[in-house]
Design a protein around this motif. Structure first.
Motif, short mmCIF file in Angstrom:
data_model
loop_
_atom_site.label_atom_id
_atom_site.label_comp_id
_atom_site.label_asym_id
_atom_site.label_seq_id
_atom_site.Cartn_x
_atom_site.Cartn_y
_atom_site.Cartn_z
N SER A 47 0.81 -1.22 0.00
CA SER A 47 0.00 0.00 0.00
C SER A 47 0.85 1.27 0.00
CB SER A 47 -0.95 -0.01 1.20
OG SER A 47 -0.23 -0.25 2.39
N GLY A 48 2.07 1.19 0.55
CA GLY A 48 2.93 2.36 0.60
C GLY A 48 3.30 2.92 -0.76
N ILE A 49 3.26 2.08 -1.80
CA ILE A 49 3.61 2.58 -3.14
C ILE A 49 2.36 2.79 -3.99
CG2 ILE A 49 5.68 1.13 -2.99
CD1 ILE A 49 4.51 -0.15 -5.67
N SER A 50 1.21 2.36 -3.47
CA SER A 50 0.03 2.39 -4.32
C SER A 50 -0.63 3.76 -4.31
CB SER A 50 -0.97 1.33 -3.85
OG SER A 50 -0.36 0.08 -3.87
N ASP A 51 0.11 4.76 -4.73
CA ASP A 51 -0.49 6.10 -4.78
C ASP A 51 -0.10 6.79 -6.08
OD1 ASP A 51 2.17 6.81 -4.40
OD2 ASP A 51 1.92 7.03 -2.24
N ALA A 52 -0.68 7.95 -6.28
CA ALA A 52 -0.45 8.67 -7.53
C ALA A 52 1.00 9.13 -7.63
CB ALA A 52 -1.39 9.87 -7.61
N LYS A 53 1.62 9.37 -6.49
CA LYS A 53 2.99 9.87 -6.50
C LYS A 53 3.94 8.88 -7.17
CE LYS A 53 4.42 12.31 -2.95
NZ LYS A 53 4.62 12.32 -1.49
N PHE A 54 3.69 7.60 -6.92
CA PHE A 54 4.54 6.57 -7.53
C PHE A 54 4.51 6.70 -9.04
CE2 PHE A 54 4.62 2.28 -9.46
CZ PHE A 54 5.95 1.99 -9.23
N ILE A 55 3.32 6.86 -9.59
CA ILE A 55 3.21 6.95 -11.06
C ILE A 55 3.81 8.26 -11.55
CG2 ILE A 55 1.57 7.01 -12.97
CD1 ILE A 55 -0.27 5.28 -11.24
N LYS A 56 3.61 9.32 -10.76
CA LYS A 56 4.16 10.62 -11.15
C LYS A 56 5.68 10.55 -11.23
CE LYS A 56 4.62 15.28 -9.43
NZ LYS A 56 4.79 15.90 -8.12
N LEU A 57 6.29 9.84 -10.29
CA LEU A 57 7.75 9.79 -10.24
C LEU A 57 8.33 8.77 -11.21
CD1 LEU A 57 8.36 10.02 -6.41
CD2 LEU A 57 8.83 11.76 -8.12
N ALA A 58 7.68 7.62 -11.34
CA ALA A 58 8.25 6.56 -12.16
C ALA A 58 7.83 6.71 -13.62
CB ALA A 58 7.84 5.20 -11.63
N LYS A 59 6.83 7.56 -13.87
CA LYS A 59 6.31 7.79 -15.23
C LYS A 59 6.04 6.47 -15.95
CE LYS A 59 9.38 11.18 -15.60
NZ LYS A 59 10.21 12.26 -16.04
N GLU A 60 6.51 6.33 -17.21
CA GLU A 60 6.08 5.15 -17.98
C GLU A 60 6.68 3.85 -17.41
OE1 GLU A 60 7.99 7.47 -19.20
OE2 GLU A 60 9.84 6.46 -19.78
N ASN A 61 7.72 3.97 -16.57
CA ASN A 61 8.28 2.76 -15.97
C ASN A 61 7.33 2.13 -14.96
OD1 ASN A 61 10.72 2.93 -17.36
ND2 ASN A 61 11.49 4.43 -15.88
N ALA A 62 6.32 2.90 -14.54
CA ALA A 62 5.37 2.37 -13.56
C ALA A 62 4.43 1.37 -14.21
CB ALA A 62 4.56 3.51 -12.95
N GLU A 63 4.29 1.44 -15.50
CA GLU A 63 3.33 0.61 -16.23
C GLU A 63 3.48 -0.87 -15.86
OE1 GLU A 63 1.06 2.03 -18.12
OE2 GLU A 63 0.12 0.14 -18.68
N GLY A 64 2.39 -1.50 -15.50
CA GLY A 64 2.41 -2.92 -15.20
C GLY A 64 2.76 -3.26 -13.77
N THR A 65 3.09 -2.25 -12.96
CA THR A 65 3.39 -2.52 -11.55
C THR A 65 2.12 -2.96 -10.82
OG1 THR A 65 5.15 -0.88 -11.53
CG2 THR A 65 4.20 -1.48 -9.40
N ILE A 66 2.29 -3.98 -9.97
CA ILE A 66 1.15 -4.43 -9.17
C ILE A 66 1.29 -3.87 -7.76
CG2 ILE A 66 0.00 -6.43 -8.15
CD1 ILE A 66 0.83 -8.03 -10.56
N GLY A 67 0.20 -3.31 -7.25
CA GLY A 67 0.21 -2.80 -5.88
C GLY A 67 -1.00 -3.30 -5.12
N PHE A 68 -0.82 -3.50 -3.82
CA PHE A 68 -1.95 -3.96 -3.00
C PHE A 68 -2.37 -2.85 -2.07
CE2 PHE A 68 0.50 -7.56 -4.31
CZ PHE A 68 -0.47 -8.42 -4.78
N VAL A 69 -3.66 -2.68 -1.92
CA VAL A 69 -4.16 -1.67 -0.99
C VAL A 69 -5.29 -2.26 -0.17
CG1 VAL A 69 -3.59 0.51 -2.03
CG2 VAL A 69 -5.50 -0.78 -2.92
N ASP A 70 -5.46 -1.66 1.01
CA ASP A 70 -6.55 -2.14 1.84
C ASP A 70 -7.79 -1.29 1.67
OD1 ASP A 70 -5.09 -0.13 2.90
OD2 ASP A 70 -4.33 -1.32 4.56
N SER A 71 -7.83 -0.46 0.64
CA SER A 71 -9.06 0.26 0.39
C SER A 71 -9.43 0.11 -1.08
CB SER A 71 -8.89 1.74 0.74
OG SER A 71 -7.76 2.23 0.08
#
Lengths: 386, 304, 386
Positions: free
Chosen positions: C247-271
Motif C-alpha cells: 500500500s505504501g507505493i500504491s499512490d499517484a505519486k509513484f506513477i508521477k515519479l516513475a512515469k512510464e516505468n510504472a506501467e504494469g506494476t502491481i500494488g496492494f491496498v486495503d481500500s
C-alpha cells in the motif's frame, strides 16, 4: 534597599512577561508582545540613567539577584499547571540548555566546532532506553544516569583520541561523519530497535518517588511533567555550576589559551592533549546526562531525535546566546527550543529561521546576544569574570 | 557472472563521475580559500531544481530537443554561478578576517538556508519530483552490460567538464592565479594576483561543476529531492578527503575509490545496502585520522 | 524608580486585558501527517474528519463538539508530542490518530498512559492492536492480511522466485516478514532480501546483484519515492522482472515519479476504489459538496467512519462524559453502518473490515486488477521464468 527592590521588580517583570509570552495563544498577540519587549529593552538600553541604575542595582546585590532568580525559575512552571504540555516544552528547553552548555566545552572553550554533538545526546538516551526498557534492568536511576554519561563519554573519547591533531575543518568534518555514522548505525541495528526506536521507556524513579506519577500538593494535581522539570532543573543548575567552576579554573583558562593560539599555549607549558581530553570527556558526559533525562521523559526515542539537524540546532543555540558565556548559552538554548512551539503556524520555516539566525549572527554579531566576558586579573593565580 | 561484474563496474563509473563533479569544487575551495564549503552540496541540488523549473516553464512551450537541452544546461549553469557568487559576496567575503570557525558556520547556515528555501518555496518542494528526460531513451547492450544512452551522455559531459576545467586551471592566466593562490596566498598577493577575483573565479568554477552535476544527477536517477544536496555534499567532501584535499586529480581518484567501495559493499557484503554510508563515513574518518593528506595530497606542515 | 514602576504597571495592564473564557465542551482530536511526505493522506483524512464533525454539529448534540487538529509530520517524535498535547487537554475525550504505522506504534503507549481513547484511522502495522490496550481501536485492515493476500495472488499468477527489498523501518520490515513467510508457506522461493534506508537513491548495485539471481518478481516493502527509483533503475540495469509493491507505493505519486516505468506494476491496498465501497458513492458526493481544497485520499473513508464511531460513542456515553466511559463505549460499537461497511471491534480493538484489493498500473493510472486489461489477457505482465 531601593536597589534590592529594583532587582526584585525587574526579575518579577521578566517572570511575568515570559509566562504571558508562553500563554498567549494567538500569534498576533504574541508578536505584539514581542515588539513591546524589544521596544522596552531598546528604550531601557538607550536611556543612560535607567541603564546605569539597573547595572548598579544588579552588581551591588548579586547574590540576592541570583538566589531570587533561582527561586523564580522554580516557581515558573507553576503557571502552566493547567497545560502539562507547556511544562513538557519548558522541560525540553531545560534539557537543551544542558546540551548547549556541554557543547560549549568544545565549541566555545576550544573553538572545536562539533557538528555531531547530537550523537552523544542520542548515545546517552539510548543507554537509558536499552538498560531500562529493552533489558528491563532495575538499577537505581542515578546509576543509570551516570552510566549514560559514562557511555557517552567513552564515545567522546573514542572521537577525541583519533582527532587529537585536528583543527578547524578537519575536525568539524570528522564530527559530521561521526554523527552520521552513529545515527545510521542506530537506525540500522536491530539491537537498538532500528528506525522504530525504543518504546515504553519507564519513568525515572528517584528515592522511592516515581517521576511519572502526578502528586497532589495543597489540593492541586500537579502534572507529572513538573517532576521532570524540577529534576532537569536541578541537573541544569549543577551543570551550570560545574561549567562556571571549570571556566574560572585553570582548565578553563588553559582552554581559552589554546583557543587563542595553540602553539603559544604549548610554549607556555600547557599540555594540549590533556586539555582536549578534558573538554571531550566533560562535554560528552554532559550530553549523555541530558539524554538520560530526555529518554524517560519522552517514553519513546528514535534515531530521528538525534540527527544532524539537531546538532546544527545546538550549535545555533550557542552562537545565538553567546559563545563561552553560560547565561548567554542558556538564553539562546531556551529561546530556540521554545520558539518553534510559539510559531507553530510557521513551524515549516523553523530550520530556515535557524539558518538565518546562524548566518546573520555570524556576520553581524559573532559574539552572540550576551557576549563573553573578558577575564580580569586581580593578582597572581586569580581570574575573575566581571 | 561476467555481465554482473561489468554491470557493477559501469555502476561504479557512473557514480564516480557524478561524485567527482561535486568533489572537485570542494577541493578547489579548500585549496584557494582554506574553506570547506558546506553549502556546496546544496548548490548541486539547486542546479537540479533550477533545471527542473526551467524545464517546466521553457520546455513546456518548445518541447524537448537538442537546443532546449543545451539551453537548459547553459541557463542553469549561469543561474548556479550567480548563486555561487552571491554566496561568496554576501556571506564568505564579509568574514575574510574572521576566525575560520565563523566561515565554517556561515556555510552551514547557507546550506540549510538553500535546502529549506527549495523545500518551502518550490511548488510541492517537500516531495520528490520527477526529473525530465533530457537524454535519448535507447538502451545499448555491450559485453552483457545494459547501457542506457543517457549514461553515455553523462560520462561524456563529465569528462568534457573536467578536461575544460583542467585546461582552464593549467593554461589560462586566471587559472594560474588560482593555482598560485592555492600554493601560497601571500606570495601570490605579492606577485600581483587579485585574490578577490581569484576566489570569485573559484566559486564560479566550483558552482558551475556542481550545478551541471545536479542536472546530470537528476537525469541519472530520474527523480530529485530537496534534501539530496546534503548527502551529495557529504559524499563529495568524502571523495575529496580520500583523494587529498586541495588536489583536483585527487578528488577524481577519490570519487572513483568511494564509488567502488560503496558499490561493492552494497552488492557483496551482507546488509551492505543498509550500511554502505556508514562504511563511507568510517573510511573518511580513517583517512582524516591516518592520512589527512589523502591518496594524492601533499603533506602539509604548519609553520610556526 | 518611578519609571520602572510605570513599566511594570504598563505590562501588567497589557496582560490583564488578555482574558480567558470557557464553556463546557467536548473536544475531539485528529492527528495525521498534514505536512511532510505523506501530507495528502493526512489532509484527505483531516477533511473527512471535519466533514463528520460538520454533519454532527447539525444534529442536536447534548454537548458542544470542538475539533482539535494536529500534525504529526509522519515523524514518530512529533507524533508523540502531538499525542501528549492532546492527552494533557482534559477536555479531549477521543483522538482520531495517525496514518503512519511508526507514529501510531510510538503514541499508543501515551494514549494508554492517559486513558484516552484513540481510533487509528490509517496505520496498518499489526503491532498497533497487539498490545491489548483497551484505549486503542483501529479501522483499517492490518498489513498481515495485505501480505498474505499478496503472496497468494502472486503465486496464483505462477510466480515462484521472489527478490525482496524493504525499508528498514517498522513498516517495511513488518511487511517483509509477513510476506516472506507467506511466500515460503506457499512454496515460493525468496532469492534475496535487501534492507535499504529510507532516502536511498542508488539501487543499481543491489539490482545488478538481484539480476544475477534471475527472479520472477521484485517485491518492495516501503513507500513510493524509493519504489519509483527502484522500478526505473531496474530498467537501467536490464532487470526484467515483475515489480510489486504494498500500500505504501500504491499512490499517484509513484506513477508521477516513475512515469512510464510504472506501467504494469502491481500494488496492494486495503481500500478498494471509493465507488465500490458499501456507501462509497454517497461519501464521495458529501466530500465534493463540502468543497475542500484537497482531494479525497484513500483513507478518507476510514477517517470519516472513525470520527462518526467516536461521535456515536460520545452520544452513548452522555451524560457521563469522561475518558473511561468513552473508551468503553467505543468498544461497544456494534455493526456501525459506515462507508466501509458494518463495523464492529474485536477484543483487541481491530475492526472486522477486510478490504484488500490488487491493482495494476495501466496507462498511468491505478486500475483495479479485475477491471484491468492485464487480468483479461489483453496486456501481459512480466511472465514467470522457467
Amino acid at each position: 534597599m531601593g536597589k534590592i527592590l529594583t532587582v526584585l521588580l525587574i526579575e518579577l517583570l521578566i517572570l511575568i512577561v515570559s509566562v504571558f509570552a508562553l500563554k498567549i495563544e494567538s500569534t498576533v498577540g504574541f508578536l505584539l508582545l514581542l515588539v513591546s519587549i524589544v521596544f522596552a529593552i531598546y528604550y531601557g538600553a538607550k536611556n543612560e540613567k535607567i541603564r546605569y541604575r539597573l547595572q548598579d542595582a544588579f552588581s551591588s546585590s548579586r547574590r540576592f539577584a541570583l538566589i531570587l532568580g533561582i527561586i523564580l525559575i522554580f516557581i515558573f512552571p507553576l503557571f502552566f499547571m493547567d497545560s502539562p504540555y507547556w511544562v513538557f516544552v519548558i522541560t525540553i528547553g531545560v534539557i537543551y540548555i544542558i546540551l548547549a552548555i556541554g557543547l560549549n566545552m568544545m565549541l566555545g572553550s576550544l573553538d572545536l566546532v562539533n557538528l555531531g554533538f547530537a550523537a552523544f545526546f542520542g548515545i546517552g538516551a539510548y543507554t537509558v532506553g536499552m538498560i531500562t526498557a529493552k533489558y528491563g534492568l532495575h538499577l537505581p536511576y542515578l546509576i543509570v544516569l551516570l552510566l549514560a554519561g559514562i557511555v557517552a563519554m567513552i564515545f567522546g573519547l573514542l572521537l577525541c583520541l583519533p582527532t587529537m591533531g585536528m583543527k578547524g575543518y578537519y575536525f568539524s568534518l570528522t564530527t559530521i561523519a561521526f554523527g552520521l555514522a552513529v545515527e545510521l548505525t542506530i537506525n540500522n541495528l536491530e539491537w537498538t530497535g532500528g528506525p522504530g526506536g525504543i518504546k515504553n521507556i519507564p519513568h525515572i524513579s528517584l528515592f522511592g518517588l516515581n517521576l511519572g506519577d502526578s502528586y497532589t500538593v495543597f489540593g492541586y494535581d500537579l502534572p507529572f511533567q513538573l517532576n521532570y522539570f524540577y529534576f532537569a532543573l536541578v541537573i541544569m543548575l549543577l551543570v551550570m555550576l560545574v561549567a562556571w567552576l571549570i571556566h574560572n579554573s585553570r582548565i578553563g583558562l588553559s582552554w581559552n589559551a589554546i583557543k587563542e593560539d595553540d602553539i603559544a599555549a604549548r610554549a607556555q607549558g600547557i599540555n594540549i592533549k590533556v586539555y582536549r581530553i578534558y573538554a571531550f570527556a566533560i562535554g560528552s558526559f554532559i550530553a549523555g546526562v541530558a539524554g538520560a533525562i530526555f529518554a524517560p521523559l519522552m517514553g519513546y526515542i528514535a534515531p530521528t531525535n538525534f540527527t544532524y539537524a539537531h546538532s546544527i540546532t545546538m550549535v545555533a543555540m550557542v552562537i545565538l546566546g553567546g559563545i563561552d558565556n553560560i547565561m548567554g548559552i542558556a538564553l539562546g538554548a531556551f529561546l530556540l527550543s521554545i520558539a518553534p512551539e510559539k510559531f507553530r503556524a510557521f513551524s515549516d520555516y523553523r530550520m530556515l529561521i535557524y539558518a538565518l539566525i546562524i548566518i546573520l549572527m555570524v556576520i553581524y554579531r559573532p559574539q552572540g546576544l550576551i557576549p563573553k566576558k573578558i577575564r580580569k586579573y586581580d593578582f597572581i593565580g586569580g581570574a575573575k569574570d566581571e | 557472472m561476467l555481465s554482473t561484474v561489468s554491470q557493477q563496474l559501469l555502476n561504479v563509473i557512473m557514480l564516480g563521475s557524478l561524485y567527482s563533479l561535486v568533489a572537485i569544487g570542494f577541493t578547489l575551495f579548500f585549496g584557494v580559500l582554506d574553506l570547506i564549503n558546506f553549502a556546496h552540496g546544496d548548490v548541486f541540488m539547486l542546479g537540479s531544481f533550477v533545471a527542473l523549473f526551467l524545464f517546466m516553464t521553457v520546455a513546456f512551450f518548445s518541447g524537448v530537443n537538442f537546443f532546449t537541452v543545451l539551453l537548459l544546461f547553459l541557463i542553469t549553469g549561469f543561474i548556479v554561478v550567480i548563486a555561487g557568487l552571491l554566496i561568496y559576496k554576501l556571506t564568505i567575503k564579509p568574514l575574510a578576517t574572521s576566525p575560520p570557525l565563523m566561515m565554517l558556520l556561515v556555510t552551514v547556515g547557507v546550506s540549510i538556508f538553500i535546502r529549506e528555501g527549495v523545500m518551502l518555496f518550490f511548488p510541492d518542494g517537500a516531495s520528490p519530483h520527477p526529473f525530465p528526460k533530457i537524454f535519448p531513451e535507447t538502451t545499448y547492450t555491450f559485453l552483457g552490460m545494459n547501457i542506457p544512452a543517457g549514461y553515455i551522455f553523462i560520462i561524456v559531459i563529465s569528462i568534457f567538464l573536467v578536461v575544460a576545467m583542467s585546461i582552464f586551471v593549467n593554461k589560462t592566466k586566471l587559472g594560474m592565479s588560482i593555482r598560485a593562490t592555492a600554493q601560497d596566498r601571500e606570495a601570490a598577493l605579492m606577485m600581483g594576483v587579485d585574490i578577490d577575483k581569484t576566489i570569485a573565479v573559484t566559486f564560479i568554477i566550483g558552482s558551475l561543476l556542481a550545478g551541471i552535476g545536479g542536472i546530470l544527477n537528476g537525469a541519472y536517477y530520474s527523480t530529485i529531492k530537496y534534501d539530496m544536496g546534503f548527502i551529495a555534499g557529504i559524499k563529495g567532501f568524502s571523495c575529496s578527503v580520500v583523494g587529498g584535499l586541495g588536489n583536483v586529480y585527487g578528488a577524481i581518484v577519490g570519487s572513483f575509490v568511494i564509488a567502488f567501495l560503496e558499490t561493492i559493499g552494497a552488492a557483496f557484503l551482507p546488509f551492505g545496502a543498509e550500511y554502505k554510508d556508514v562504511f563511507t563515513f568510517i573510511i573518511v574518518i580513517i583517512f582524516l585520522v591516518i592520512r589527512p593528506s589523502g591518496l594524492m595530497g601533499e603533506k602539509k606542515f604548519e609553520k610556526v | 524608580m518611578r519609571r520602572i514602576f510605570i513599566f511594570v504597571l504598563a505590562f501588567l495592564l497589557l496582560f490583564s486585558t488578555i482574558g480567558f473564557a470557557g464553556k463546557p465542551i467536548v473536544k475531539i482530536a485528529f492527528i495525521g501527517p498534514l505536512t511532510g511526505p505523506a501530507a495528502f493522506q493526512g489532509l484527505g483524512g483531516r477533511n473527512a474528519f471535519k466533514l463528520a464533525i460538520m454533519e454532527a454539529k447539525k444534529q442536536n448534540l447534548p454537548f458542544k463538539l470542538v475539533p482539535v487538529i494536529l500534525d504529526d509530520q509522519s515523524d514518530p517524535t512529533v507524533a508523540v508530542n502531538a499525542a501528549l498535547k492532546v492527552c494533557s487537554d482534559k477536555r479531549v475525550l477521543v483522538s482520531i490518530s495517525h496514518w503512519n504505522s511508526p507514529c501510531a506504534l510510538a503514541t499508543i503507549d501515551t494514549f494508554h498512559r492517559y486513558g484516552l481513547a484513540t481510533i487509528v484511522w490509517g496505520a496498518v502495522h499489526p503491532g498497533i492492536t497487539q498490545k491489548g490496550y483497551k484505549e486503542v481501536s483501529r479501522i483499517p485492515t492490518p498489513l498481515t492480511f495485505q501480505n498474505r493476500f499478496a503472496a497468494k495472488f502472486l503465486t496464483n499468477l505462477g510466480y515462484k522466485r521472489f527478490a525482496v527489498i524493504y525499508e528498514t523501518s517498522d513498516y517495511g520490515k513488518g511487511h517483509k516478514d509477513v510476506f516472506t513467510k507467506a511466500i515460503k508457506e506457499l512454496g515460493g522461493e525468496i532469492v534475496s532480501e535487501d534492507g535499504i534506508v529510507a532516502g536511498e537513491r542508488n539501487f543499481q548495485p543491489i539490482l545488478t546483484k538481484i539480476k544475477a539471481k534471475n527472479p520472477d518478481v521484485v517485491y518492495y516493502g516501503g513507500y513510493s519515492p524509493e519504489a519509483a527509483l527502484i522500478v526505473t533503475q531496474m530498467k537501467s540495469v536490464g532487470l526484467n522482472a515483475q515489480f510489486v509493491g504494498i500500500s505504501g507505493i500504491s499512490d499517484a505519486k509513484f506513477i508521477k515519479l516513475a512515469k512510464e516505468n510504472a506501467e504494469g506494476t502491481i500494488g496492494f491496498v486495503d481500500s478498494p476504489p471509493m465507488d465500490k465501497l458499501p456507501k462509497g458513492k454517497e461519501f464521495m458526493e458529501k466530500y465534493k459538496k463540502a468543497h475542500f481544497k484537497e482531494d479525497i485520499a484513500p483513507y478518507s473513508p476510514h477517517a470519516y467512519d472513525a470520527t462518526w464511531i467516536a461521535i456515536e460513542a460520545l452520544k452513548r456515553a452522555y451524560p457521563k462524559l469522561n475518558r473511561k466511559n468513552v473508551v468503553k463505549e467505543i468498544r461497544n460499537t456494534k455493526d456501525y453502518d459506515g462507508v466501509l461497511g458494518k463495523i464492529s471491534f474485536d477484543e483487541n480493538g481491530q475492526s472486522n473490515i477486510v478490504t484488500i484489493v490488487a491493482r495494476v498500473v495501466q496507462d498511468g493510472k491505478w486500475v483495479l486488477w479485475e477491471d484491468s486489461e492485464y487480468a483479461k489477457g489483453i496486456r501481459k505482465l512480466v511472465p514467470p521464468k522457467k
